[in-house]
Design a protein around this motif. Structure first.
Motif, PDB file in Angstrom:
ATOM      1  N   LYS A  12       0.921  -9.855  39.857  1.00  8.00           N
ATOM      2  CA  LYS A  12       0.844 -11.018  40.327  1.00  8.00           C
ATOM      3  C   LYS A  12       1.777 -11.975  39.435  1.00  8.00           C
ATOM      4  O   LYS A  12       2.367 -12.776  39.786  1.00  8.00           O
ATOM      5  CB  LYS A  12      -0.450 -11.556  40.313  1.00  8.00           C
ATOM      6  CG  LYS A  12      -1.352 -11.288  41.619  1.00  8.00           C
ATOM      7  CD  LYS A  12      -2.380 -11.992  41.950  1.00  8.00           C
ATOM      8  CE  LYS A  12      -3.197 -11.650  43.212  1.00  8.00           C
ATOM      9  NZ  LYS A  12      -4.443 -12.182  43.377  1.00  8.00           N
ATOM     10  N   VAL A  13       1.621 -11.805  38.170  1.00  3.85           N
ATOM     11  CA  VAL A  13       2.500 -12.643  37.138  1.00  3.85           C
ATOM     12  C   VAL A  13       3.941 -12.200  37.378  1.00  3.85           C
ATOM     13  O   VAL A  13       4.577 -13.279  37.726  1.00  3.85           O
ATOM     14  CB  VAL A  13       2.111 -12.316  35.681  1.00  3.85           C
ATOM     15  CG1 VAL A  13       3.068 -13.277  34.634  1.00  3.85           C
ATOM     16  CG2 VAL A  13       0.655 -12.690  35.556  1.00  3.85           C
ATOM     17  N   ALA A  14       4.313 -10.983  37.526  1.00  4.46           N
ATOM     18  CA  ALA A  14       5.568 -10.802  37.743  1.00  4.46           C
ATOM     19  C   ALA A  14       6.283 -11.262  39.226  1.00  4.46           C
ATOM     20  O   ALA A  14       7.368 -11.689  39.347  1.00  4.46           O
ATOM     21  CB  ALA A  14       5.895  -9.169  37.860  1.00  4.46           C
ATOM     22  N   GLU A  15       5.328 -11.217  40.324  1.00  2.00           N
ATOM     23  CA  GLU A  15       5.579 -11.447  41.411  1.00  2.00           C
ATOM     24  C   GLU A  15       5.825 -13.071  41.629  1.00  2.00           C
ATOM     25  O   GLU A  15       6.679 -13.476  42.032  1.00  2.00           O
ATOM     26  CB  GLU A  15       4.706 -11.105  42.489  1.00  2.00           C
ATOM     27  CG  GLU A  15       4.960 -11.363  43.895  1.00  2.00           C
ATOM     28  CD  GLU A  15       4.069 -10.771  44.949  1.00  2.00           C
ATOM     29  OE1 GLU A  15       3.907 -11.301  45.906  1.00  2.00           O
ATOM     30  OE2 GLU A  15       3.693  -9.737  44.564  1.00  2.00           O
ATOM     31  N   PHE A  16       5.012 -13.744  41.039  1.00  2.00           N
ATOM     32  CA  PHE A  16       5.162 -15.267  40.653  1.00  2.00           C
ATOM     33  C   PHE A  16       6.370 -15.990  39.797  1.00  2.00           C
ATOM     34  O   PHE A  16       6.885 -16.663  40.178  1.00  2.00           O
ATOM     35  CB  PHE A  16       3.837 -16.018  40.289  1.00  2.00           C
ATOM     36  CG  PHE A  16       2.753 -16.538  41.141  1.00  2.00           C
ATOM     37  CD1 PHE A  16       2.942 -17.901  41.674  1.00  2.00           C
ATOM     38  CD2 PHE A  16       1.849 -15.603  41.631  1.00  2.00           C
ATOM     39  CE1 PHE A  16       2.108 -18.317  42.571  1.00  2.00           C
ATOM     40  CE2 PHE A  16       0.968 -16.129  42.586  1.00  2.00           C
ATOM     41  CZ  PHE A  16       1.104 -17.507  42.978  1.00  2.00           C
ATOM     42  N   GLN A  17       6.595 -15.043  38.872  1.00  2.00           N
ATOM     43  CA  GLN A  17       7.730 -15.410  38.038  1.00  2.00           C
ATOM     44  C   GLN A  17       8.924 -15.207  38.962  1.00  2.00           C
ATOM     45  O   GLN A  17       9.892 -16.299  38.774  1.00  2.00           O
ATOM     46  CB  GLN A  17       7.888 -14.282  36.876  1.00  2.00           C
ATOM     47  CG  GLN A  17       6.798 -14.754  35.679  1.00  2.00           C
ATOM     48  CD  GLN A  17       6.631 -13.587  34.792  1.00  2.00           C
ATOM     49  OE1 GLN A  17       7.200 -12.735  35.030  1.00  2.00           O
ATOM     50  NE2 GLN A  17       6.438 -14.146  33.554  1.00  2.00           N
ATOM     51  N   GLN A  18       8.999 -14.218  39.746  1.00  2.00           N
ATOM     52  CA  GLN A  18      10.151 -14.181  40.658  1.00  2.00           C
ATOM     53  C   GLN A  18      10.215 -14.943  41.776  1.00  2.00           C
ATOM     54  O   GLN A  18      11.302 -15.700  42.029  1.00  2.00           O
ATOM     55  CB  GLN A  18      10.243 -12.737  41.329  1.00  2.00           C
ATOM     56  CG  GLN A  18      10.436 -11.499  40.291  1.00  2.00           C
ATOM     57  CD  GLN A  18      10.206 -10.053  40.852  1.00  2.00           C
ATOM     58  OE1 GLN A  18       9.674  -9.909  42.185  1.00  2.00           O
ATOM     59  NE2 GLN A  18      10.420  -9.078  40.443  1.00  2.00           N
ATOM     60  N   ALA A  21      11.049 -18.510  40.078  1.00  2.00           N
ATOM     61  CA  ALA A  21      12.711 -18.612  39.358  1.00  2.00           C
ATOM     62  C   ALA A  21      13.593 -18.939  40.609  1.00  2.00           C
ATOM     63  O   ALA A  21      14.621 -19.507  40.353  1.00  2.00           O
ATOM     64  CB  ALA A  21      12.802 -17.273  38.826  1.00  2.00           C
ATOM     65  N   ALA A  22      13.193 -18.546  41.729  1.00  2.00           N
ATOM     66  CA  ALA A  22      14.190 -18.760  42.806  1.00  2.00           C
ATOM     67  C   ALA A  22      14.235 -20.266  43.419  1.00  2.00           C
ATOM     68  O   ALA A  22      15.294 -20.557  43.930  1.00  2.00           O
ATOM     69  CB  ALA A  22      13.847 -17.971  44.021  1.00  2.00           C
ATOM     70  N   GLU A 176      13.004  -8.513  49.138  1.00  2.00           N
ATOM     71  CA  GLU A 176      12.798  -8.637  50.409  1.00  2.00           C
ATOM     72  C   GLU A 176      11.122  -9.208  50.203  1.00  2.00           C
ATOM     73  O   GLU A 176      10.860 -10.181  51.348  1.00  2.00           O
ATOM     74  CB  GLU A 176      12.711  -7.385  51.215  1.00  2.00           C
ATOM     75  CG  GLU A 176      14.262  -7.074  51.683  1.00  2.00           C
ATOM     76  CD  GLU A 176      14.190  -5.620  51.958  1.00  2.00           C
ATOM     77  OE1 GLU A 176      14.537  -5.264  53.209  1.00  2.00           O
ATOM     78  OE2 GLU A 176      13.471  -4.774  51.654  1.00  2.00           O
ATOM     79  N   LYS A 177      10.524  -8.732  49.468  1.00  2.00           N
ATOM     80  CA  LYS A 177       8.917  -8.856  49.616  1.00  2.00           C
ATOM     81  C   LYS A 177       8.860 -10.551  49.155  1.00  2.00           C
ATOM     82  O   LYS A 177       8.225 -11.246  49.677  1.00  2.00           O
ATOM     83  CB  LYS A 177       8.162  -8.236  48.670  1.00  2.00           C
ATOM     84  CG  LYS A 177       6.748  -8.546  48.680  1.00  2.00           C
ATOM     85  CD  LYS A 177       5.923  -7.554  47.815  1.00  2.00           C
ATOM     86  CE  LYS A 177       4.512  -8.019  47.854  1.00  2.00           C
ATOM     87  NZ  LYS A 177       3.453  -7.286  46.922  1.00  2.00           N
ATOM     88  N   GLN A 178       9.711 -10.839  47.942  1.00  2.00           N
ATOM     89  CA  GLN A 178       9.429 -12.123  47.705  1.00  2.00           C
ATOM     90  C   GLN A 178       9.907 -13.258  48.660  1.00  2.00           C
ATOM     91  O   GLN A 178       9.406 -14.442  48.680  1.00  2.00           O
ATOM     92  CB  GLN A 178      10.094 -12.405  46.114  1.00  2.00           C
ATOM     93  CG  GLN A 178       9.949 -11.548  44.944  1.00  2.00           C
ATOM     94  CD  GLN A 178       8.518 -10.971  45.040  1.00  2.00           C
ATOM     95  OE1 GLN A 178       7.510 -11.470  45.762  1.00  2.00           O
ATOM     96  NE2 GLN A 178       8.467  -9.744  44.499  1.00  2.00           N
TER      97      GLN A 178
END
Length: 197
Positions: A12-18, A21-22, A176-178
């Protein structure tokens, strides 16, 4: 500026960071290293606020918390808030997915509709508490496919795909997921609130 994400889940941390960041590259999302609060809420919003309050109290930083899960229509919205614990208290993602597939074994495609739900809570130093929601509709496959993502991603097929190339989220790229996920949708609703930080 730092914002703490109230989770011990590195995915979840990595997903939120991505996601962050966008849209807000000036915000640094950091993981939470404090005690895990008891998530005794009965809704995603209640549990997200419990976690965000705990992270804010522990760090003093603005705190974000996501509570999310998969809601299967034929199961009355379950697993819902119990998604991480569907097969027991160990938070075993493989066992959770296997149990859900077993429960739906004889359910025909038209009745396999489901949605990923995400509620993000934000708690800030001024005492403000806010929540936003994101929903990603789709249906569940009969078997897992793909090695990407985590949790129920390998069996979730989002709406809106070309029927000839339907893929589970387990086969999506990170980008795609993000751009489509329930968390990304909730985060879009959160952007105006983050602007005030």
């Amino acid at each position: 500026m730092k914002v703490v994400l109230a989770t011990h889940n590195p995915h979840k941390v990595a997903e939120f960071q991505q996601i962050v960041a966008a849209t807000r590259p000036d915000l640094e999302v950091i993981g939470y290293d404090g005690p895990e609060p008891v998530e005794d809420g009965v809704t995603f919003a209640q549990n997200a606020l419990i976690k965000a309050r705990a992270a804010f109290a522990h760090t003093g930083l603005p705190a974000l918390a996501d509570d999310s899960g998969i809601c299967v229509d034929v199961l009355g919205g379950s697993p819902g808030v119990f998604s991480a614990y569907w097969a027991g208290q160990k938070k075993d993602a493989t066992a959770n997915l296997a149990l859900l597939l077993d429960q739906l074994r004889d359910v025909a495609d038209p009745h396999r509709t489901a949605q990923f739900h995400s509620t993000i809570a934000l708690v800030t130093a001024d005492g403000a508490e806010r929540t936003v929601e994101g929903v990603w509709p789709g249906r569940l496959a009969h078997r897992a496919s793909g090695s990407g993502g985590f949790g129920y991603d390998p069996i979730f097929i989002p709406d809106g795909q070309d029927p000839a190339s339907e893929r589970s989220v387990g086969k999506f790229t990170d980008a795609e997921k993000q751009s489509q996920s329930h968390r990304a949708r909730a985060f879009q609703a959160l952007i105006p609130l983050l602007a005030a930080l």
